[in-house]
Design a protein around this motif. Structure first.
Motif, PDB file in Angstrom:
ATOM      1  N   ARG A 307       6.117  76.861  49.331  1.00  0.00           N
ATOM      2  CA  ARG A 307       7.276  77.408  50.005  1.00  0.00           C
ATOM      3  C   ARG A 307       8.467  76.442  49.937  1.00  0.00           C
ATOM      4  O   ARG A 307       8.394  75.310  50.410  1.00  0.00           O
ATOM      5  CB  ARG A 307       6.948  77.705  51.482  1.00  0.00           C
ATOM      6  N   LEU A 309       9.837  74.582  47.706  1.00  0.00           N
ATOM      7  CA  LEU A 309       9.562  73.246  47.180  1.00  0.00           C
ATOM      8  C   LEU A 309      10.720  72.772  46.302  1.00  0.00           C
ATOM      9  O   LEU A 309      11.105  73.447  45.343  1.00  0.00           O
ATOM     10  CB  LEU A 309       8.267  73.260  46.366  1.00  0.00           C
ATOM     11  N   ASP A 323       9.143  79.075  45.300  1.00  0.00           N
ATOM     12  CA  ASP A 323       8.203  79.833  46.131  1.00  0.00           C
ATOM     13  C   ASP A 323       7.194  80.522  45.231  1.00  0.00           C
ATOM     14  O   ASP A 323       7.595  81.254  44.320  1.00  0.00           O
ATOM     15  CB  ASP A 323       8.922  80.911  46.943  1.00  0.00           C
ATOM     16  N   GLU A 355       7.570  62.574  46.852  1.00  0.00           N
ATOM     17  CA  GLU A 355       7.627  63.699  47.770  1.00  0.00           C
ATOM     18  C   GLU A 355       9.013  64.338  47.743  1.00  0.00           C
ATOM     19  O   GLU A 355      10.032  63.652  47.663  1.00  0.00           O
ATOM     20  CB  GLU A 355       7.304  63.233  49.191  1.00  0.00           C
ATOM     21  N   SER A 357      11.055  68.161  49.308  1.00  0.00           N
ATOM     22  CA  SER A 357      11.096  68.979  50.516  1.00  0.00           C
ATOM     23  C   SER A 357      10.342  70.276  50.265  1.00  0.00           C
ATOM     24  O   SER A 357      10.093  70.675  49.133  1.00  0.00           O
ATOM     25  CB  SER A 357      12.549  69.278  50.899  1.00  0.00           C
ATOM     26  N   GLY A 358       9.988  70.954  51.354  1.00  0.00           N
ATOM     27  CA  GLY A 358       9.232  72.191  51.239  1.00  0.00           C
ATOM     28  C   GLY A 358       7.829  72.024  51.783  1.00  0.00           C
ATOM     29  O   GLY A 358       7.451  70.963  52.297  1.00  0.00           O
ATOM     30  N   GLU A 359       7.048  73.084  51.685  1.00  0.00           N
ATOM     31  CA  GLU A 359       5.704  73.075  52.233  1.00  0.00           C
ATOM     32  C   GLU A 359       4.709  73.626  51.219  1.00  0.00           C
ATOM     33  O   GLU A 359       5.037  74.505  50.417  1.00  0.00           O
ATOM     34  CB  GLU A 359       5.631  73.925  53.504  1.00  0.00           C
ATOM     35  N   ILE A 360       3.491  73.091  51.284  1.00  0.00           N
ATOM     36  CA  ILE A 360       2.393  73.562  50.444  1.00  0.00           C
ATOM     37  C   ILE A 360       1.216  73.870  51.360  1.00  0.00           C
ATOM     38  O   ILE A 360       0.855  73.058  52.223  1.00  0.00           O
ATOM     39  CB  ILE A 360       1.999  72.507  49.392  1.00  0.00           C
ATOM     40  N   PHE A 361       0.620  75.068  51.182  1.00  0.00           N
ATOM     41  CA  PHE A 361      -0.530  75.473  51.976  1.00  0.00           C
ATOM     42  C   PHE A 361      -1.715  75.701  51.047  1.00  0.00           C
ATOM     43  O   PHE A 361      -1.585  76.329  49.997  1.00  0.00           O
ATOM     44  CB  PHE A 361      -0.225  76.760  52.745  1.00  0.00           C
ATOM     45  N   ARG A 366      -1.672  73.766  56.046  1.00  0.00           N
ATOM     46  CA  ARG A 366      -0.565  73.003  55.476  1.00  0.00           C
ATOM     47  C   ARG A 366      -1.084  71.688  54.895  1.00  0.00           C
ATOM     48  O   ARG A 366      -1.866  70.972  55.519  1.00  0.00           O
ATOM     49  CB  ARG A 366       0.495  72.717  56.540  1.00  0.00           C
ATOM     50  N   GLY A 368      -0.669  67.954  53.829  1.00  0.00           N
ATOM     51  CA  GLY A 368       0.126  66.757  54.072  1.00  0.00           C
ATOM     52  C   GLY A 368      -0.274  65.693  53.060  1.00  0.00           C
ATOM     53  O   GLY A 368      -0.145  65.887  51.853  1.00  0.00           O
TER      54      GLY A 368
END
Length: 570
Positions: A307, A309, A323, A355, A357-361, A366, A368
């Motif tokens: 999401r 990224l 995404d 690193e 920005s954004g999120e990875i699931f 999530r 980290g």
């Protein structure tokens, strides 16, 4: 209206149908698909009251009357009148010693006091047969002509409900199309139940689809929606198995065999995303993405979600707001030219670059800091296998290393696991080969060792960065086939990074197109290849035109309806 509630059929101790709930309204055609033995024909025969043995329970309401409560005389008056059936075996459906015309007249006269030869000839013409065929015996008719006679008999008394059991089975392609066109007209305004293993037939005739497995309904909904975007793992397996002309990826199959009488979800022993509850509790049909799905996990689960990224190298944006979602057991191809951000995306997911920005699931959690739990579930095959296989290690040492790091089992169990994945990668496991170093292997063998190493920990997600770009076509084909076979058996999610759209076409379910770090187009593989909207995607396809057979890549999308596509113009 036909309304089925809690229908159960058992023969001895074997449950053939279990808890079937279905509705068919006037003007609807509901197709029942599934493997042989799923209970499709039993369902049709149960409605007609024609089961020769077994116990039937539940309700089958036709226009408000429960057919299961009627006696044989009452059912006989309905069969061929208010409801009719076209049987799978046309040889058994026709009397070999009666002329075709006489059999149609008989079908009319059973339900009416009088019938006429004129009415019989009208029915023959309606199903595309000349009046002269009335004098023919069944053995004098072709398979398609016999099928037309059976359809004429079913239509003879203008029934409200028609049940079609494999109406085009064993017919040649041209005759099949003629029968389909006939049925499209004949079913208009009626209730129809189509029983078939032919997904293309269901797509052409039925507006709604139900997927039957071991006597239970797995998925019900709009035909085009289910075939273009299956929600249940079994439905996806059926669609992949079907050799549709227009699909890019097919013939993958479903591991294992159907078994009746299992506790819990009937598909759990073949499902690659099963959890403990699947073994003990029957899933209920619940709404998922606009259709009903019987799955404890809500259908095919998202394995990887990326999401927004973004990754920059200094002032250069390598990725911008990416995404994407990769589902369990799916291959998602990320395509684009060199410098588009493909490798950066894969390394960012693995935690191998700075690193952003954004999120990875991963499996809904999530991500980290990448820890042992992450790397036990996610592995990567690098473009250059020498990046992941040390030249100082033997074959056995290279495959053992991740098992040793994670301390999986005893030393003996680790060696056994290493040999197992080497066999899966179609490599020898004799002492001589296990003692070889990378420089003693061919390029294809080194890549297979890298694949075996990546599979040693039984990951759920495999990121493959140009895994075959440096290999000759023969070895490339073997590697790609190996990955698909492993996906079929293990439910692997594969994120395939490639610049070769021809390769993506053969192995991927969906394609994401990257340009300068942005997704410019996304969709089902066949949809992208046939109807790409973005000029960059069109250029990529044109550049691969020598490897894409126009006869296979073009044509109608009828067998794989279009899915929604994301387009972002830069």
């Amino acid at each position: 209206m036909l309304s089925i509630r809690g229908l159960e059929v058992s023969v001895g101790r074997t449950e053939i149908l279990r808890g079937i709930d279905l509705d068919i309204d006037k003007g609807d055609c509901l197709a029942i698909i599934g493997e042989s033995g799923a209970g499709k024909s039993t369902l049709g025969l149960s409605i007609m009251g024609l089961l020769s043995s077994g116990t039937v329970r539940g309700e089958v309401l036709l226009n408000g009357r429960d057919l299961l409560q009627l006696n044989e005389d009452e059912l006989r008056r309905l069969r061929g009148g208010e409801m009719a059936m076209v049987f799978q075996n046309i040889e058994d459906a026709l009397d070999p010693v009666q002329r075709a015309g006489d059999q149609i007249i008989e079908a009319i006269s059973i339900h009416r006091k009088a019938s006429s030869a004129e009415e019989m000839r009208r029915l023959l013409l309606a199903v595309g047969l000349g009046a002269e065929k009335a004098e023919s015996y069944p053995h004098q008719l072709s398979g398609g002509e016999k099928q037309r006679v059976c359809i004429a008999m079913a239509l003879a008394n203008d029934p409200d409900l028609i049940i079609l059991d494999e109406p085009t089975a064993s017919l040649d392609a041209m005759t099949k199309m003629d029968i389909i066109h006939l049925l499209q007209s004949a079913l208009h305004g009626r209730m129809a139940l189509l029983i078939t293993h032919d997904i293309s037939l269901a797509q052409r005739l039925a507006n709604r689809l139900a997927v039957l497995y071991a006597g239970r309904i797995m998925e019900v909904g709009d035909t085009s929606q289910i075939l273009s975007s299956p929600a249940h793992p079994y439905t996806r397996g059926l669609v992949r198995s079907y050799p549709a002309i227009c699909r890019a990826k097919d013939l993958q199959g479903i591991p294992g065999m159907m078994r009746h009488g299992l506790a819990g979800c009937p598909f759990h022993d073949r499902c690659t995303q099963r959890i403990e509850i699947c073994k003990t509790e029957v899933p209920l049909l619940e709404e998922v993405r606009g259709r009903l799905v019987a799955c404890h996990r809500g259908g095919i689960v998202p394995l990887l979600e990326v999401r927004e990224l973004s990754v920059s190298f200094g002032s250069y944006p390598a990725l911008s707001g990416v995404d994407l979602t990769l589902y369990e057991g799916e291959t998602l191809a990320v395509v684009g030219e060199s410098g588009s951000g493909k490798t950066t995306l894969s390394k960012a997911i693995m935690g191998l670059c700075q690193e952003g920005s954004g999120e990875i699931f991963l499996e809904g959690e999530r991500v980290g800091k990448r820890d042992a739990s992450f790397y036990s579930r996610v592995q990567m095959i690098f473009q250059n296998p020498k990046e992941s296989v040390s030249h100082r290690m033997t074959v056995l040492d290279a495959v053992l290393e991740p098992l040793n790091v994670m301390q999986r089992g005893s030393p003996e169990e680790r060696v056994a696991r290493a040999k197992q994945v080497l066999r899966q990668a179609e490599l020898p496991v004799n002492d001589r080969f296990l003692a070889k170093y990378p420089h003693q292997l061919s390029g294809g063998e080194v890549q297979r060792v890298a694949i075996a190493r990546a599979l040693a920990l039984r990951p759920k997600l495999l990121i493959a960065d140009e895994p075959t770009s440096a290999l000759d076509p023969s070895v490339q084909a073997k590697i790609l086939k190996l990955l698909l076979n492993l996906q079929e058996r293990m439910g692997l999610g594969i994120l395939l990074v490639t610049h070769d759209i021809a390769v993506a076409r053969k192995v991927s379910d969906r394609i994401v197109v990257l340009l300068k770090g942005r997704i410019v187009e996304e969709g089902a593989t066949d949809e992208i290849l046939i109807g790409a909207s973005h000029p960059y995607t069109q250029t990529l396809i044109e550049s691969a035109s020598e490897r894409l057979d126009p006869g296979e890549g073009g044509g109608s999308l009828e067998l794989a309806p279009a899915r929604s596509r994301i387009e972002i113009k830069i």
